[in-house]
Design an enzyme around this catalytic site. Structure first.
Site, short mmCIF file in Angstrom:
data_model
loop_
_atom_site.label_atom_id
_atom_site.label_comp_id
_atom_site.label_asym_id
_atom_site.label_seq_id
_atom_site.Cartn_x
_atom_site.Cartn_y
_atom_site.Cartn_z
N HIS A 165 103.61 -9.50 55.71
CA HIS A 165 102.98 -9.58 57.10
C HIS A 165 103.94 -8.97 58.01
O HIS A 165 104.00 -8.18 59.07
CB HIS A 165 102.79 -10.96 57.23
CG HIS A 165 102.19 -11.51 58.84
ND1 HIS A 165 100.80 -11.75 58.88
CD2 HIS A 165 102.99 -11.05 59.97
CE1 HIS A 165 100.78 -11.89 60.49
NE2 HIS A 165 101.86 -11.69 60.78
N GLU A 166 105.33 -9.33 57.71
CA GLU A 166 106.35 -9.04 58.80
C GLU A 166 106.88 -7.79 58.52
O GLU A 166 107.30 -7.04 59.78
CB GLU A 166 107.60 -10.19 58.65
CG GLU A 166 107.30 -11.78 58.75
CD GLU A 166 106.49 -12.01 60.05
OE1 GLU A 166 106.71 -11.28 61.25
OE2 GLU A 166 105.93 -12.95 60.07
N GLY A 173 107.00 -16.89 60.86
CA GLY A 173 107.72 -15.22 60.80
C GLY A 173 107.69 -14.91 62.00
O GLY A 173 106.75 -15.04 62.83
N HIS A 188 104.90 -5.53 60.42
CA HIS A 188 105.04 -5.45 61.90
C HIS A 188 106.17 -4.59 62.33
O HIS A 188 105.75 -3.83 63.41
CB HIS A 188 105.49 -7.10 62.44
CG HIS A 188 104.62 -7.87 62.92
ND1 HIS A 188 103.66 -7.68 63.70
CD2 HIS A 188 104.13 -9.08 62.34
CE1 HIS A 188 102.96 -8.75 64.12
NE2 HIS A 188 103.50 -9.78 63.13
N CYS A 242 98.97 -14.91 63.36
CA CYS A 242 100.18 -14.27 63.96
C CYS A 242 100.32 -14.60 65.58
O CYS A 242 99.38 -14.88 65.97
CB CYS A 242 99.84 -12.80 63.78
SG CYS A 242 101.16 -11.86 64.39
N LEU A 243 101.57 -15.04 65.73
CA LEU A 243 101.86 -15.43 67.30
C LEU A 243 101.35 -14.39 68.15
O LEU A 243 101.34 -14.57 69.33
CB LEU A 243 103.54 -15.83 67.51
CG LEU A 243 103.98 -17.05 66.40
CD1 LEU A 243 105.37 -17.17 66.55
CD2 LEU A 243 103.11 -18.33 66.73
N GLN A 260 107.79 -7.97 68.11
CA GLN A 260 106.94 -9.37 68.63
C GLN A 260 107.77 -9.97 69.76
O GLN A 260 107.36 -10.74 70.53
CB GLN A 260 106.94 -10.73 67.77
CG GLN A 260 105.79 -9.90 66.61
CD GLN A 260 105.39 -10.93 65.74
OE1 GLN A 260 106.01 -11.33 64.72
NE2 GLN A 260 104.46 -12.03 65.85
#
Ligand code: NI
Length: 149
Positions: A131-132, A46, A135, A89-90, A51
């Site tokens: 999670h997204e 995701g 963000h 997470c990236l 991000q």
């Protein structure tokens, strides 16, 4: 299409609240394609607007082989039952940890043309959406992490 730079933890961009998307135009579509490419290149599941430095309510995901793009997503229902599982997470490289998330959620969002859609899903899908969406509100999984894994 182009790869975008992934913003890492410590950058204030990740802590800001995102604005709603109001224009469903070609600029949005290019951004979505870039976000998919960037997510896949980095082996992510995701990716959210902040991000890639864009403070707008945009999420792309690829869960169990299915691609999702969600504009202005809003979780409208969630189960009281939660599941503890591992997340990464990236934007937080080389950290993984256990986070509790609802087992099932219902998310309402717009597609790239502005049409409203509603999806109910569980387990990995529910975890990924939570999670997204976090963000988009400046929240990182490490804020909710029970322990490193
Ligand atoms: Ni993330």
């Amino acid at each position: 299409m182009a790869l975008r730079n992934v913003v890492k933890m410590g950058d204030e961009t990740l802590r800001k609240k995102c604005k709603k998307v109001e224009k469903f135009d070609e600029n949005l579509w290019v951004l979505l394609e870039d976000m998919f490419e960037t997510m896949n290149k980095n082996n992510g599941m995701g990716l959210a607007g902040p991000q890639v430095g864009i403070l707008k309510q945009i999420v792309v995901m690829e869960v169990n082989g299915a691609k999702f793009e969600m504009i202005n997503p809003e979780i409208i229902e969630e189960s009281t039952e939660t599941i503890d599982d591992e997340e990464g997470c990236l934007s937080v490289p080389s950290t993984h940890g256990i986070v509790a998330r609802p087992k099932e959620i219902t998310v309402r969002f717009q597609d790239r043309y502005g049409f409203f859609m509603v999806i109910t899903g569980e387990d990995l899908f529910a975890r990924c959406v939570c999670h997204e969406v976090d963000h988009l509100n400046g929240i990182l999984f490490v804020d909710k992490m029970k322990k490193k894994s």
